[in-house]
Design an enzyme around this catalytic site. Structure first.
Site, mmCIF file in Angstrom:
data_model
loop_
_atom_site.group_PDB
_atom_site.id
_atom_site.type_symbol
_atom_site.label_atom_id
_atom_site.label_comp_id
_atom_site.label_asym_id
_atom_site.label_seq_id
_atom_site.Cartn_x
_atom_site.Cartn_y
_atom_site.Cartn_z
ATOM 1 N N SER A 146 13.378 9.434 1.563
ATOM 2 C CA SER A 146 12.869 10.800 1.730
ATOM 3 C C SER A 146 13.893 11.782 1.194
ATOM 4 C CB SER A 146 12.643 11.075 3.225
ATOM 5 O OG SER A 146 12.336 12.441 3.431
ATOM 6 N N TYR A 159 16.034 10.567 11.739
ATOM 7 C CA TYR A 159 15.294 10.271 10.500
ATOM 8 C C TYR A 159 16.214 10.417 9.287
ATOM 9 C CZ TYR A 159 11.313 10.705 7.172
ATOM 10 O OH TYR A 159 10.400 10.540 6.149
HETATM 11 N N1 LIG Z 1 4.239 12.194 4.040
HETATM 12 C C1 LIG Z 1 5.316 12.820 3.604
HETATM 13 O O1 LIG Z 1 5.304 14.017 3.313
HETATM 14 C C2 LIG Z 1 6.611 12.064 3.456
HETATM 15 C C3 LIG Z 1 7.747 12.760 3.007
HETATM 16 C C4 LIG Z 1 8.942 12.050 2.841
HETATM 17 C C5 LIG Z 1 8.982 10.693 3.093
HETATM 18 N N2 LIG Z 1 7.868 10.057 3.549
HETATM 19 C C6 LIG Z 1 7.968 8.628 3.821
HETATM 20 O O2 LIG Z 1 6.893 7.969 3.173
HETATM 21 C C7 LIG Z 1 6.468 6.848 3.937
HETATM 22 C C8 LIG Z 1 4.982 6.933 4.234
HETATM 23 O O3 LIG Z 1 4.710 8.144 4.898
HETATM 24 P P1 LIG Z 1 3.221 8.512 5.356
HETATM 25 O O4 LIG Z 1 3.282 9.903 5.890
HETATM 26 O O5 LIG Z 1 2.263 8.174 4.281
HETATM 27 O O6 LIG Z 1 3.052 7.434 6.559
HETATM 28 P P2 LIG Z 1 2.061 7.390 7.820
HETATM 29 O O7 LIG Z 1 0.772 8.002 7.425
HETATM 30 O O8 LIG Z 1 2.745 7.944 9.009
HETATM 31 O O9 LIG Z 1 1.944 5.818 8.065
HETATM 32 C C9 LIG Z 1 1.511 4.937 7.072
HETATM 33 C C10 LIG Z 1 1.081 3.637 7.666
HETATM 34 O O10 LIG Z 1 2.169 2.926 8.268
HETATM 35 C C11 LIG Z 1 1.606 2.016 9.201
HETATM 36 N N3 LIG Z 1 2.666 1.658 10.144
HETATM 37 C C12 LIG Z 1 3.345 2.476 10.978
HETATM 38 N N4 LIG Z 1 4.276 1.792 11.667
HETATM 39 C C13 LIG Z 1 4.179 0.502 11.243
HETATM 40 C C14 LIG Z 1 4.874 -0.688 11.566
HETATM 41 N N5 LIG Z 1 5.845 -0.682 12.489
HETATM 42 N N6 LIG Z 1 4.528 -1.835 10.937
HETATM 43 C C15 LIG Z 1 3.534 -1.855 10.022
HETATM 44 N N7 LIG Z 1 2.841 -0.749 9.667
HETATM 45 C C16 LIG Z 1 3.156 0.410 10.273
HETATM 46 C C17 LIG Z 1 0.456 2.778 9.825
HETATM 47 O O11 LIG Z 1 -0.625 1.908 10.069
HETATM 48 P P3 LIG Z 1 -0.941 1.295 11.531
HETATM 49 O O12 LIG Z 1 -0.604 2.381 12.529
HETATM 50 O O13 LIG Z 1 -2.375 0.973 11.464
HETATM 51 O O14 LIG Z 1 -0.044 0.110 11.623
HETATM 52 C C18 LIG Z 1 0.038 3.747 8.722
HETATM 53 O O15 LIG Z 1 -1.165 3.353 8.117
HETATM 54 C C19 LIG Z 1 7.370 6.845 5.199
HETATM 55 O O16 LIG Z 1 8.478 6.017 4.995
HETATM 56 C C20 LIG Z 1 7.826 8.288 5.298
HETATM 57 O O17 LIG Z 1 9.045 8.412 5.979
HETATM 58 C C21 LIG Z 1 6.688 10.708 3.736
#
Ligand SMILES: NC(=O)c1ccc[n+]([C@@H]2O[C@H](COP(=O)([O-])OP(=O)(O)OC[C@H]3O[C@@H](n4cnc5c(N)ncnc54)[C@H](OP(=O)(O)O)[C@@H]3O)[C@@H](O)[C@H]2O)c1
Length: 255
Positions: A146, A159
């Site tokens: 991130s 985080y």
């Molecule tokens: N969105 C942003 O703006 C942003 C910005 C910077 C970095 N990131 C990074 O990008 C990545 C994805 O972010 P996102 O916002 O798309 O994620 P998210 O929507 O919060 O989660 C994505 C998926 O992860 C699964 N998950 C959660 N915990 C899990 C575990 N322990 N084992 C297996 N699956 C798990 C969840 O499915 P289930 O609950 O069904 O298991 C969910 O479908 C993360 O690493 C986040 O830190 C995101």
């Protein structure tokens, strides 16, 4: 005939946390580039619509259910991949957990949990994935970190520490596995309008902040993360190793 640029034809990929959000987009993009993709999530029922949607496009995808923080479940999943496929070519370690609380409210247990999911689990996944890549001397490890890693803000210490550690781990994996034909890189997303961020996207104050801080003046659209994953997974990125590819509309270079 040479494969089309960025083709992942014949490759087997695993994307963790692919039921929705950025993980789903990256899994879809890899599959559209012709990889066979295993979509991971913790819950079969939540994973099913994602798998069905991609199968509906005629893509080669399958669910693989495990919690990335459950070592025994991860071991069983990798044993199943080894038995069935005998290899893995691409890992996208995407799962990330956030705990937006001031340091004074975080217990050591809270901190350990954040490091467990965001740093220790990707370490274990990368290690297991590499073991399946080493015999073929080809692999792509892609960690999702991130912009909160090199950058910090109040109320995000756990985080930021974990994601900063993940960028450091990217470099360590790159130097250790590079001699064996495996590259390791990270993707550092900025502000993306994913399901998890829905409340923030609707918040006028956050919108003003984004418009002021991000040179492109808007949230990232989830679809805009897919190209980075395909590039880093592809043959075209064969000499890119140990890099953190920031996808943030220019936010982290603006002040
Ligand atoms: N969105 C942003 O703006 C942003 C910005 C910077 C970095 N990131 C990074 O990008 C990545 C994805 O972010 P996102 O916002 O798309 O994620 P998210 O929507 O919060 O989660 C994505 C998926 O992860 C699964 N998950 C959660 N915990 C899990 C575990 N322990 N084992 C297996 N699956 C798990 C969840 O499915 P289930 O609950 O069904 O298991 C969910 O479908 C993360 O690493 C986040 O830190 C995101």
């Amino acid at each position: 005939m040479a494969a089309a640029p960025f083709s992942l034809d014949g490759k087997l990929a695993l994307v963790t946390g692919a039921a929705r959000g950025l993980g789903f987009v990256m899994a879809a993009s890899l599959a559209r580039a012709r990889a066979t993709v295993l979509l991971n999530g913790r819950d079969e029922a939540r994973l099913a619509p994602a798998v069905e949607a991609l199968r509906g496009e005629g893509l080669a995808v399958a669910p693989i259910v495990f919690d990335v923080a459950d070592e025994a479940a991860v071991a069983a999943a990798f044993a199943a991949i080894e038995r069935r496929d005998g290899r893995l070519d691409i890992l996208v370690s995407n799962v990330g957990l956030r705990d937006r609380r001031p340091i004074g409210e975080l217990s050591l247990g809270d901190m350990r949990r954040m490091l467990e999911v965001n740093l220790t689990a990707p370490f274990g996944l990368a290690k297991r994935a590499a073991a399946l890549m080493l015999p073929r001397r080809w692999g792509r490890l892609i960690l999702v970190t991130s912009i909160a890693g090199p950058l910090s803000r109040a109320g995000d210490a756990a985080y930021t520490a974990a994601k900063g550690g993940l960028a450091a781990l990217t470099r360590s994996l790159a130097v250790e596995y590079g001699p064996h034909g495996i590259t390791t890189n990270a993707i550092a997303p900025g502000f993306f309008a994913t399901e998890t961020n829905a409340d923030r996207v609707a918040d006028a104050e956050v919108r003003t902040f984004i418009e002021r801080r991000v040179p492109l003046r808007r949230w990232g659209r989830p679809a805009e993360i897919g190209g980075a994953a395909v590039f880093l997974a592809s043959e075209e990125a064969s000499y890119v190793n140990g890099h953190v590819l920031t996808v943030d509309g220019g936010m982290s270079v603006s002040f």
